[in-house]
Design an enzyme around this catalytic site. Structure first.
Site, mmCIF file in Angstrom:
data_model
loop_
_atom_site.group_PDB
_atom_site.id
_atom_site.type_symbol
_atom_site.label_atom_id
_atom_site.label_comp_id
_atom_site.label_asym_id
_atom_site.label_seq_id
_atom_site.Cartn_x
_atom_site.Cartn_y
_atom_site.Cartn_z
ATOM 1 N N GLY A 254 -3.800 4.681 4.981
ATOM 2 C CA GLY A 254 -3.989 3.276 5.309
ATOM 3 C C GLY A 254 -3.358 2.429 4.225
ATOM 4 N N GLN B 34 -1.795 -4.796 -1.056
ATOM 5 C CA GLN B 34 -1.225 -3.672 -1.809
ATOM 6 C C GLN B 34 0.299 -3.724 -1.877
ATOM 7 O OE1 GLN B 34 -3.716 -0.616 0.482
ATOM 8 N NE2 GLN B 34 -3.650 0.250 -1.565
ATOM 9 N N CYS C 129 -7.271 5.666 -3.652
ATOM 10 C CA CYS C 129 -6.564 4.458 -3.232
ATOM 11 C C CYS C 129 -5.172 4.464 -3.847
ATOM 12 C CB CYS C 129 -7.344 3.221 -3.683
ATOM 13 S SG CYS C 129 -6.569 1.665 -3.194
ATOM 14 N N LEU C 130 -4.172 4.119 -3.045
ATOM 15 C CA LEU C 130 -2.792 4.108 -3.552
ATOM 16 C C LEU C 130 -2.621 3.120 -4.696
ATOM 17 C CD1 LEU C 130 -0.802 4.249 -0.185
ATOM 18 C CD2 LEU C 130 -1.255 6.129 -1.771
ATOM 19 N N HIS D 290 -12.502 0.737 4.304
ATOM 20 C CA HIS D 290 -11.731 0.696 3.053
ATOM 21 C C HIS D 290 -10.672 -0.416 3.110
ATOM 22 C CE1 HIS D 290 -9.704 2.912 -0.439
ATOM 23 N NE2 HIS D 290 -8.758 2.067 -0.044
ATOM 24 N N GLU D 291 -9.968 -0.501 4.253
ATOM 25 C CA GLU D 291 -8.887 -1.486 4.362
ATOM 26 C C GLU D 291 -9.438 -2.917 4.476
ATOM 27 O OE1 GLU D 291 -6.140 -0.374 3.523
ATOM 28 O OE2 GLU D 291 -6.606 1.736 3.847
ATOM 29 N N HIS E 274 -10.198 -4.207 1.180
ATOM 30 C CA HIS E 274 -8.996 -4.707 0.494
ATOM 31 C C HIS E 274 -8.741 -6.171 0.840
ATOM 32 C CE1 HIS E 274 -6.982 -1.565 -1.784
ATOM 33 N NE2 HIS E 274 -7.104 -0.694 -0.806
HETATM 34 ZN ZN ZN Z 1 -7.000 1.362 -0.977
#
Ligand code: ZN
Length: 168
Positions: A55, A60, A102-103, A144-145, A148
């Site tokens: 995701g 991000q 998380c990226l 999670h998204e 963000h």
């Molecule tokens: Zn993340």
């Protein structure tokens, strides 16, 4: 035109952290069909797959707007899920804890308790409203998204944090 992938913004960079910690702005219906927005969707999907994420949320890649994409592999979807202005309701009281990463926070992991199921309403890439019931991993990734988009990161919710660099 083939989409290019974008750098994923990282929490350890102070300027990028400021965006990652900002509550994002809704996207107008008129903005969704524009070539610039369609290009951004394609770039986010390419970036997500290239980074081996499941995701990716717009902050991000430095865009403070309410847009996220989720890999189709998460739940056998026909194509990546595009979420404009997502809203989550009917979150199950039953929660499940699972390790997340998380990226934007490489090599950091931690268990996060999240609702096992929920209802998602969002706009797709054609600016059409859709509603789905999500369970298990898809419900987790959606939470999670959406976090963000509200300037929240999984480390805010994780019961413990593991720095992967200490493991290997
Ligand atoms: Zn993340």
């Amino acid at each position: 035109m083939r989409p290019t992938s974008l750098p994923v913004w990282k929490l350890k960079n102070a300027d990028q952290a400021a965006i990652l910690r900002t509550v994002t702005q809704p996207v107008s219906l008129e903005a969704i069909p524009t070539p610039a927005m369609q290009e951004l969707i394609a770039q986010m999907i390419k970036t997500m797959y290239q980074a081996e994420g499941i995701g990716l949320a717009a902050p991000q890649i430095g865009q403070s707007i309410r847009l996220a994409v989720i890999a189709r592999e998460v739940q056998g979807l026909a194509e990546p899920l595009v979420l404009f202005n997502p809203s989550v309701t009917d979150m199950s009281t039953q929660q499940v804890s699972l390790e997340e990463g998380c990226l934007s926070i490489p090599k950091v992991f931690g268990p996060v308790a999240r609702s096992w199921s929920l209802k998602l309403t969002a706009l797709d890439r054609q600016a059409q409203t859709y509603t789905i019931m999500a369970e298990d991993l898809l419900a987790r990734v959606i939470q999670h998204e959406v976090d963000h988009l509200n300037g929240m990161l999984f480390i805010d919710r994780a019961s413990t944090i593991t720095d992967g660099q200490h493991l290997f």
